[in-house]
Design a protein around this motif. Structure first.
Motif, PDB file in Angstrom:
ATOM      1  N   SER A 122      28.912 -32.355  -8.219  1.00 36.57           N
ATOM      2  CA  SER A 122      29.255 -31.016  -8.706  1.00 36.57           C
ATOM      3  C   SER A 122      30.257 -31.060  -9.854  1.00 36.57           C
ATOM      4  O   SER A 122      30.384 -30.092 -10.609  1.00 36.57           O
ATOM      5  CB  SER A 122      29.803 -30.160  -7.561  1.00 36.57           C
ATOM      6  N   ILE A 123      30.978 -32.173  -9.998  1.00 38.65           N
ATOM      7  CA  ILE A 123      31.927 -32.304 -11.106  1.00 38.65           C
ATOM      8  C   ILE A 123      31.446 -33.325 -12.137  1.00 38.65           C
ATOM      9  O   ILE A 123      32.203 -33.728 -13.007  1.00 38.65           O
ATOM     10  CB  ILE A 123      33.336 -32.694 -10.589  1.00 38.65           C
ATOM     11  N   ALA A 124      30.185 -33.725 -12.021  1.00 41.55           N
ATOM     12  CA  ALA A 124      29.643 -34.713 -12.951  1.00 41.55           C
ATOM     13  C   ALA A 124      29.182 -34.046 -14.237  1.00 41.55           C
ATOM     14  O   ALA A 124      29.047 -32.822 -14.328  1.00 41.55           O
ATOM     15  CB  ALA A 124      28.479 -35.457 -12.299  1.00 41.55           C
ATOM     16  N   ALA A 125      28.919 -34.850 -15.235  1.00 43.20           N
ATOM     17  CA  ALA A 125      28.389 -34.351 -16.498  1.00 43.20           C
ATOM     18  C   ALA A 125      26.935 -33.920 -16.305  1.00 43.20           C
ATOM     19  O   ALA A 125      26.218 -34.473 -15.465  1.00 43.20           O
ATOM     20  CB  ALA A 125      28.477 -35.439 -17.564  1.00 43.20           C
ATOM     21  N   PRO A 126      26.481 -32.933 -17.076  1.00 42.43           N
ATOM     22  CA  PRO A 126      25.090 -32.473 -16.924  1.00 42.43           C
ATOM     23  C   PRO A 126      24.060 -33.583 -17.052  1.00 42.43           C
ATOM     24  O   PRO A 126      23.060 -33.585 -16.330  1.00 42.43           O
ATOM     25  CB  PRO A 126      24.950 -31.435 -18.035  1.00 42.43           C
ATOM     26  N   GLN A 127      24.274 -34.542 -17.960  1.00 41.27           N
ATOM     27  CA  GLN A 127      23.293 -35.606 -18.113  1.00 41.27           C
ATOM     28  C   GLN A 127      23.230 -36.482 -16.869  1.00 41.27           C
ATOM     29  O   GLN A 127      22.167 -37.012 -16.506  1.00 41.27           O
ATOM     30  CB  GLN A 127      23.587 -36.456 -19.355  1.00 41.27           C
ATOM     31  N   GLU A 128      24.374 -36.643 -16.175  1.00 44.74           N
ATOM     32  CA  GLU A 128      24.378 -37.411 -14.933  1.00 44.74           C
ATOM     33  C   GLU A 128      23.644 -36.643 -13.835  1.00 44.74           C
ATOM     34  O   GLU A 128      22.873 -37.213 -13.052  1.00 44.74           O
ATOM     35  CB  GLU A 128      25.817 -37.699 -14.504  1.00 44.74           C
ATOM     36  N   GLN A 129      23.860 -35.333 -13.773  1.00 42.04           N
ATOM     37  CA  GLN A 129      23.162 -34.516 -12.781  1.00 42.04           C
ATOM     38  C   GLN A 129      21.654 -34.559 -13.007  1.00 42.04           C
ATOM     39  O   GLN A 129      20.871 -34.712 -12.059  1.00 42.04           O
ATOM     40  CB  GLN A 129      23.680 -33.082 -12.860  1.00 42.04           C
ATOM     41  N   ARG A 130      21.236 -34.447 -14.258  1.00 39.37           N
ATOM     42  CA  ARG A 130      19.806 -34.464 -14.574  1.00 39.37           C
ATOM     43  C   ARG A 130      19.200 -35.825 -14.233  1.00 39.37           C
ATOM     44  O   ARG A 130      18.089 -35.906 -13.693  1.00 39.37           O
ATOM     45  CB  ARG A 130      19.602 -34.122 -16.051  1.00 39.37           C
ATOM     46  N   ALA A 131      19.916 -36.894 -14.545  1.00 41.32           N
ATOM     47  CA  ALA A 131      19.405 -38.231 -14.263  1.00 41.32           C
ATOM     48  C   ALA A 131      19.243 -38.446 -12.758  1.00 41.32           C
ATOM     49  O   ALA A 131      18.230 -39.002 -12.300  1.00 41.32           O
ATOM     50  CB  ALA A 131      20.346 -39.282 -14.852  1.00 41.32           C
TER      51      ALA A 131
END
Length: 398
Positions: A122-131
């Motif tokens: 929930s506090i990660a970068a969007p690219q990390e969430q998408r990956a």
């Protein structure tokens, strides 16, 4: 929402300031501070990759063998590549993640094992969430098993309005709790009988929650099944409350917009069009209302500051997130399923991650969804006009 009376117009203005429109609201970093176990150890990340996600996949690498198709209730799920999902690289994943964290309050069994990672990210970068999403989930294009109506996206919202705890000259339309003997008679009295039959009126005496100014506002609460009230108490205090569905008279629902179309009274059957007709024809409003025999009763709960950031609880049992929650046919898409939604339309151009968290009697079919817009009159205007093509992809654990 606008009103046919001066006082209700003032109320609508007040509500605009009291209840900011929650269209596509962002509750950034919710639960981010909650402690969560670290992500399960995995392969060492590539240089420059975020911690917890190894060798983040890209659409160019989207070439793994596809699983077989699935049949879920009334729908067929066809496996596809991630590259088929329109706008995948452009969605604000950090905004969608707040809805996912909320979804994990009552996760469906297939997704429960993912919730530790969801909270951690929930506090990660969007690219990390998408990956992470591309690693853990497989997209399936949802199709009907049998021929059905055209794929359709509509909208719904949470009405918000002023009310009085006691009737006044300006606010005299009651909203009721269920009467004690509701279950003893099925179906119960019609809408017209509730307002005119002495026995029905006696059964409802003492079950008033509050009073609003406009009967169409009361109808909108009943159609949407929930709403927010800013209630003026007898001692002058103002309390905030949320009303939610607590029962109905079991009479059939009839659309007042459909009735007006049959009467050739209007050509625009959207909610704004209905309100405009009512303002121009106040002498026929009662006739229009009685054309719909269905009547809904409510329960009241205090509205906290935290709950005010979300919509009412949907059928899954979690608070709806404006712009990220949809109502679906539960026989085609299980509650709690992440869904990629694409609906390029004249009102909204949507390519985004949403969650199947609610249902409704009018939501029938594999490719059919009701998009939760938010709260207040502006959200109501959008929801009342939203009607456009739709494509859906279920995102299911690999």
């Amino acid at each position: 929402m606008s009103s046919s009376s001066t006082s209700a117009t003032s109320a609508s203005s007040t509500m605009s300031s009291m209840f900011p429109v929650l269209v596509f609201a962002v509750i950034v970093g919710m639960l981010a501070s909650c402690a969560a176990p670290p992500l399960a150890p995995g392969p060492r990340p590539e240089p420059g990759q975020p911690a917890g996600v190894a060798a983040a996949p890209s659409l160019a690498d989207d070439n793994a063998p596809l699983p077989p198709a699935r049949v879920t209730g009334k729908s067929r799920w066809q496996p596809v590549r991630w590259s088929e999902l329109p706008g995948l690289a452009d969605d604000a994943m950090d905004q969608a993640w707040n809805a996912w964290v909320r979804d994990c309050e009552r996760p469906a069994a297939p997704f429960a094992a993912l919730c530790r990672d969801v909270r951690q990210l929930s506090i990660a970068a969007p690219q990390e969430q998408r990956a992470w999403m591309m690693q853990r989930l497989q997209p399936y294009r949802i199709e009907p098993l049998q021929p059905s109506g055209d794929p359709l996206l509509t909208g719904y919202y949470e009405p918000a309005m002023d009310a009085s705890r006691v009737p006044t000259a300006a606010e005299s339309v009651p909203l009721y709790r269920p009467p004690a003997l509701l279950a003893m008679r099925r179906p119960w009295y019609t809408r017209q009988e509730i307002e005119t039959d002495p026995k029905a009126r006696a059964a409802l005496r003492g079950h008033e929650i509050a009073y609003v100014a406009d009967p169409l506002d009361a109808l909108s609460l009943q159609i949407q099944g929930s709403g927010r009230l800013r209630i003026r108490e007898p001692d002058g205090r103002v309390t905030l409350a949320r009303l939610s569905f607590a029962g109905s008279n079991d009479q059939p629902y009839r659309s007042v917009g459909g009735w007006l179309l049959q009467q050739r009274a209007i050509t625009d059957a959207s909610w704004p069009g209905i309100k405009a007709w009512a303002r121009a024809n106040p002498q026929r409003v009662q006739e229009m209302l009685w054309a719909n025999p269905r009547y809904v009763f409510f329960r009241e709960a205090p509205l906290s500051a935290l709950e005010a950031d979300f919509g009412p609880r949907g059928a899954q049992g979690v608070g709806l997130t404006p712009g990220r929650s949809i109502a679906v046919d539960k026989d085609s898409i299980p509650f709690g399923t992440p869904v990629w939604l694409s609906s390029p339309g004249p009102l909204l151009n949507l390519n985004r991650l949403v969650f199947a968290q609610d249902t409704g009697g009018a939501i029938v079919g594999a490719v059919r969804a009701d998009f939760f817009v938010g709260s207040g009159p502006e959200a109501g205007d959008i929801a009342g006009r939203l009607k456009q093509p739709l494509a859906l992809w279920a995102l299911w654990p690999r």
